[in-house]
Design an enzyme around this catalytic site. Structure first.
Site, PDB file in Angstrom:
ATOM      1  N   TYR A  11     -23.316  33.115  12.237  1.00  0.00           N
ATOM      2  CA  TYR A  11     -23.033  32.388  13.482  1.00  0.00           C
ATOM      3  C   TYR A  11     -21.564  32.551  13.899  1.00  0.00           C
ATOM      4  O   TYR A  11     -21.276  33.018  15.010  1.00  0.00           O
ATOM      5  CB  TYR A  11     -23.389  30.920  13.239  1.00  0.00           C
ATOM      6  CG  TYR A  11     -23.012  29.952  14.324  1.00  0.00           C
ATOM      7  CD1 TYR A  11     -23.419  30.149  15.640  1.00  0.00           C
ATOM      8  CD2 TYR A  11     -22.259  28.815  14.016  1.00  0.00           C
ATOM      9  CE1 TYR A  11     -23.078  29.227  16.627  1.00  0.00           C
ATOM     10  CE2 TYR A  11     -21.931  27.894  14.998  1.00  0.00           C
ATOM     11  CZ  TYR A  11     -22.332  28.107  16.299  1.00  0.00           C
ATOM     12  OH  TYR A  11     -21.996  27.198  17.259  1.00  0.00           O
ATOM     13  N   LYS A  39     -30.795  40.386  12.342  1.00  0.00           N
ATOM     14  CA  LYS A  39     -29.409  40.187  11.910  1.00  0.00           C
ATOM     15  C   LYS A  39     -28.439  41.119  12.630  1.00  0.00           C
ATOM     16  O   LYS A  39     -27.224  40.925  12.547  1.00  0.00           O
ATOM     17  CB  LYS A  39     -29.291  40.448  10.398  1.00  0.00           C
ATOM     18  CG  LYS A  39     -30.199  39.606   9.561  1.00  0.00           C
ATOM     19  CD  LYS A  39     -29.572  38.253   9.288  1.00  0.00           C
ATOM     20  CE  LYS A  39     -30.489  37.438   8.389  1.00  0.00           C
ATOM     21  NZ  LYS A  39     -29.958  36.116   8.133  1.00  0.00           N
ATOM     22  N   LYS A 162     -16.884  25.954  -1.496  1.00  0.00           N
ATOM     23  CA  LYS A 162     -15.783  26.339  -0.595  1.00  0.00           C
ATOM     24  C   LYS A 162     -14.421  26.044  -1.228  1.00  0.00           C
ATOM     25  O   LYS A 162     -13.463  26.801  -1.048  1.00  0.00           O
ATOM     26  CB  LYS A 162     -15.914  25.624   0.758  1.00  0.00           C
ATOM     27  CG  LYS A 162     -17.147  25.997   1.554  1.00  0.00           C
ATOM     28  CD  LYS A 162     -17.259  27.490   1.823  1.00  0.00           C
ATOM     29  CE  LYS A 162     -16.319  27.993   2.903  1.00  0.00           C
ATOM     30  NZ  LYS A 162     -16.523  29.453   3.150  1.00  0.00           N
ATOM     31  N   PRO A 185     -12.424  25.144   9.394  1.00  0.00           N
ATOM     32  CA  PRO A 185     -13.078  24.421  10.493  1.00  0.00           C
ATOM     33  C   PRO A 185     -13.899  23.222  10.020  1.00  0.00           C
ATOM     34  O   PRO A 185     -14.373  23.198   8.887  1.00  0.00           O
ATOM     35  CB  PRO A 185     -14.022  25.468  11.113  1.00  0.00           C
ATOM     36  CG  PRO A 185     -13.807  26.735  10.352  1.00  0.00           C
ATOM     37  CD  PRO A 185     -13.137  26.400   9.077  1.00  0.00           C
TER      38      PRO A 185
HETATM   39  P1  NDP Z   1     -24.178  31.621   8.691  1.00  0.00           P
HETATM   40  O1  NDP Z   1     -25.219  31.178   7.729  1.00  0.00           O
HETATM   41  O2  NDP Z   1     -24.570  31.887  10.077  1.00  0.00           O
HETATM   42  O3  NDP Z   1     -23.417  32.880   8.103  1.00  0.00           O
HETATM   43  C1  NDP Z   1     -23.224  33.079   6.747  1.00  0.00           C
HETATM   44  C2  NDP Z   1     -23.052  34.559   6.495  1.00  0.00           C
HETATM   45  O4  NDP Z   1     -22.814  34.783   5.099  1.00  0.00           O
HETATM   46  C3  NDP Z   1     -24.287  35.362   6.876  1.00  0.00           C
HETATM   47  O5  NDP Z   1     -23.879  36.523   7.541  1.00  0.00           O
HETATM   48  C4  NDP Z   1     -24.897  35.699   5.526  1.00  0.00           C
HETATM   49  O6  NDP Z   1     -25.583  36.918   5.521  1.00  0.00           O
HETATM   50  C5  NDP Z   1     -23.649  35.849   4.691  1.00  0.00           C
HETATM   51  N1  NDP Z   1     -23.988  35.777   3.272  1.00  0.00           N
HETATM   52  C6  NDP Z   1     -24.517  34.747   2.593  1.00  0.00           C
HETATM   53  N2  NDP Z   1     -24.740  35.116   1.316  1.00  0.00           N
HETATM   54  C7  NDP Z   1     -24.365  36.414   1.203  1.00  0.00           C
HETATM   55  C8  NDP Z   1     -24.354  37.377   0.161  1.00  0.00           C
HETATM   56  N3  NDP Z   1     -24.787  37.086  -1.077  1.00  0.00           N
HETATM   57  N4  NDP Z   1     -23.887  38.621   0.429  1.00  0.00           N
HETATM   58  C9  NDP Z   1     -23.447  38.943   1.664  1.00  0.00           C
HETATM   59  N5  NDP Z   1     -23.432  38.077   2.697  1.00  0.00           N
HETATM   60  C10 NDP Z   1     -23.890  36.840   2.461  1.00  0.00           C
HETATM   61  O7  NDP Z   1     -23.064  30.485   8.631  1.00  0.00           O
HETATM   62  P2  NDP Z   1     -21.709  30.264   9.428  1.00  0.00           P
HETATM   63  O8  NDP Z   1     -21.450  31.305  10.425  1.00  0.00           O
HETATM   64  O9  NDP Z   1     -21.722  28.856   9.842  1.00  0.00           O
HETATM   65  O10 NDP Z   1     -20.655  30.392   8.249  1.00  0.00           O
HETATM   66  C11 NDP Z   1     -19.715  31.441   8.159  1.00  0.00           C
HETATM   67  C12 NDP Z   1     -18.567  30.995   7.304  1.00  0.00           C
HETATM   68  O11 NDP Z   1     -17.960  29.863   7.891  1.00  0.00           O
HETATM   69  C13 NDP Z   1     -18.940  30.586   5.882  1.00  0.00           C
HETATM   70  O12 NDP Z   1     -17.908  30.991   5.034  1.00  0.00           O
HETATM   71  C14 NDP Z   1     -18.979  29.063   5.978  1.00  0.00           C
HETATM   72  O13 NDP Z   1     -18.743  28.456   4.725  1.00  0.00           O
HETATM   73  C15 NDP Z   1     -17.826  28.833   6.941  1.00  0.00           C
HETATM   74  N6  NDP Z   1     -17.832  27.557   7.635  1.00  0.00           N
HETATM   75  C16 NDP Z   1     -18.853  27.208   8.480  1.00  0.00           C
HETATM   76  C17 NDP Z   1     -18.811  26.018   9.171  1.00  0.00           C
HETATM   77  C18 NDP Z   1     -19.870  25.620  10.123  1.00  0.00           C
HETATM   78  O14 NDP Z   1     -19.909  24.452  10.537  1.00  0.00           O
HETATM   79  N7  NDP Z   1     -20.739  26.532  10.551  1.00  0.00           N
HETATM   80  C19 NDP Z   1     -17.699  25.082   8.991  1.00  0.00           C
HETATM   81  C20 NDP Z   1     -16.660  25.555   8.122  1.00  0.00           C
HETATM   82  C21 NDP Z   1     -16.741  26.738   7.472  1.00  0.00           C
HETATM   83  P3  NDP Z   1     -27.158  36.983   5.889  1.00  0.00           P
HETATM   84  O15 NDP Z   1     -27.170  36.890   7.393  1.00  0.00           O
HETATM   85  O16 NDP Z   1     -27.605  38.270   5.365  1.00  0.00           O
HETATM   86  O17 NDP Z   1     -27.806  35.795   5.251  1.00  0.00           O
END
Ligand code: NDP
Length: 317
Positions: A11, A39, A162, A185
Site C-alpha cells: 500500500y 501485485k 517493528k 508513520p
Molecule cells: P502492505 O501489507 O500493503 O505491504 C507490505 C509489503 O511487505 C508487501 O509488499 C509485502 O509483499 C511485503 N512483504 C511482506 N512479507 C514479505 C517477505 N517475506 N518478503 C518480501 N516482501 C514481504 O502494508 P503497508 O504498505 O501498510 O506497509 C508497508 C510498510 O509500512 C511496512 O514496513 C509497515 O510495517 C509500515 N507501516 C505501515 C503503516 C500503516 O498504517 N499501513 C504504519 C506504519 C508503518 P507481498 O505483497 O508479496 O505480500
C-alpha cells in the site's frame, strides 16, 4: 537517478513508487512474485513505469535476495515488512521477516558504494509503546522508543517486530557506516493504488460497512500521500537525519464517525460506540521534525473523503 524500493506492491510502497516515477527517478522495485498480476499490474500502469520501472523478485527471508535490487542505486527505500493482525506464529510470520529481512536488505546495501542513503519504513509502533502514561498534555516525539517488555506483556507482536527491526537497523547502519533515516508513520489511510485491501485502511471500511457500532479506539491517522512524500524528502534532503514521526491527527473513532457522517450522509454510519467505557485519553505526537523536513499534513477530512471514494471505486462496498 536510480533508486530501489523493497516490497513495492504494498500500500505505502506503491505510492512511494508512483511519486518517485513522477519525480523522474528510475526505480528498481522488489516484489515477492513478479508473475502475480494483483501485485504488479497497478505498478506497471503508473506514469513512467514503462520507461523507468524495473521489477525484481526478492524475499525478506532469502539471504542475498536483495543484492540485485539495490545494485547501482543511490537510494534505497526499505518498506517491505508483514503487517497484519491475525497471526498464529508471530515469530515466523511477523518478527523474523521484519528483523531478519531488514538486516538482509541492509547487508545487501553494505556491498554497494553508490548508495548515499537508506530510508526505512519504521512505524509509530516502534515509538509509542513505552508504558509511559498518556494524557492530553503528553507529547510523543522521536526520542521515544517502544519498550519490548511492555509490548511482550501486552502481546503486541507487530509492535515488537517493528521495534526490533528499527533497533537492529540503527545498530547495523552505525557499525557499517550507512546513512539511514527512519520514517515512523501512524495509521496510514488514503486512496489505494493496489487492488486488494490492506490492514491500515480496513478500520475505515469497517466504520462505513455495516457494523452497528464503532470501536472505542483512538487512532494516529496519517495520509498515505504524506507518508510517501516524507520518504522521498528524507532521501532528497541532505540534512534529514534520525527518525520522523508522522501523525496528521490523533482522533477517537467517535470523531471520525462524525466527519464521515457529514461527508457521506447517505451511508448512514451508526453513531453508537461499541462499549460504554470512557474513551481512551488523548495525547499529542510532535509534528515539528516532519514539518522542518517539508511534510505538509493533509487534513483528515480530505484523507477520509479520498479513502472512502477509493474504496467505493474499487468495489469494497
Ligand atoms: P502492505 O501489507 O500493503 O505491504 C507490505 C509489503 O511487505 C508487501 O509488499 C509485502 O509483499 C511485503 N512483504 C511482506 N512479507 C514479505 C517477505 N517475506 N518478503 C518480501 N516482501 C514481504 O502494508 P503497508 O504498505 O501498510 O506497509 C508497508 C510498510 O509500512 C511496512 O514496513 C509497515 O510495517 C509500515 N507501516 C505501515 C503503516 C500503516 O498504517 N499501513 C504504519 C506504519 C508503518 P507481498 O505483497 O508479496 O505480500
Amino acid at each position: 537517478k536510480v533508486v530501489s524500493v523493497t516490497g513495492a506492491s504494498g500500500y505505502i510502497a506503491s505510492w512511494v513508487v508512483k511519486l518517485l516515477l513522477q519525480r523522474g527517478y528510475t526505480v528498481k522495485a522488489s516484489v515477492r512474485d513478479p508473475n502475480d498480476k494483483k501485485k504488479t499490474e497497478h505498478l506497471l500502469a503508473l506514469d513512467g513505469a514503462k520507461e523507468r520501472l524495473q521489477l525484481f523478485k526478492a524475499d525478506l527471508l532469502e539471504e542475498g535476495s536483495f543484492d540485485s535490487v539495490v545494485e547501482g542505486s543511490e537510494g534505497v527505500f526499505h518498506t517491505a515488512s508483514p503487517f497484519y493482525h491475525n497471526v498464529s506464529d508471530p515469530q515466523a510470520e511477523l518478527i523474523d521477516p521484519a528483523l531478519k529481512g531488514t538486516l538482509n536488505v541492509l547487508r545487501s546495501c553494505a556491498k554497494v558504494p553508490s548508495i548515499k542513503r537508506v530510508v526505512i519504513t519504521s512505524s509509530m509502533a516502534a515509538v509509542a509503546f513505552t508504558g509511559k502514561p498518556l494524557a492530553p498534555d503528553v507529547i510523543i516525539d522521536e526520542s521515544w522508543f517502544s519498550d519490548l517488555a511492555v509490548c511482550e506483556k501486552l502481546k503486541l507482536w507487530y509492535m515488537i517486530s517493528k521495534t526490533l527491526a528499527e533497533e537492529a537497523a540503527w545498530k547495523f547502519t552505525k557499525e557499517n557506516g550507512i546513512d539511514m533515516v527512519a520514517i515512523n508513520p501512524g495509521l496510514v489511510i488514503g486512496p489505494l493504488l493496489q487492488p486488494t485491501l490492506n490492514t491500515s485502511v480496513e478500520p475505515v471500511l469497517k466504520l462505513i460497512n455495516g457494523a452497528e457500532t464503532f470501536p472505542n479506539i483512538t487512532y494516529r491517522w496519517v495520509d498515505v500521500r504524506d507518508v510517501a512524500n516524507a520518504h522521498i524528502l528524507a532521501f532528497e534532503n541532505a540534512s534529514a537525519s534520525g527518525r520522523y514521526c508522522l501523525v496528521g491527527r490523533i482522533t477517537h473513532c467517535s470523531e471520525v464517525v462524525k466527519l464521515l457522517r457529514d461527508l457521506f450522509p447517505a451511508l448512514k454510519i451508526p453513531e453508537k460506540c461499541a462499549d460504554d467505557k470512557p474513551f481512551t485519553p488523548t495525547y499529542q505526537v510532535s509534528k515539528e521534525k516532519a514539518q522542518v523536513l517539508g511534510v505538509k499534513f493533509t487534513p483528515l477530512e480530505v484523507t477520509l473523503k479520498d479513502t472512502v471514494e477509493s474504496l467505493k471505486e474499487k468495489n469494497f462496498f
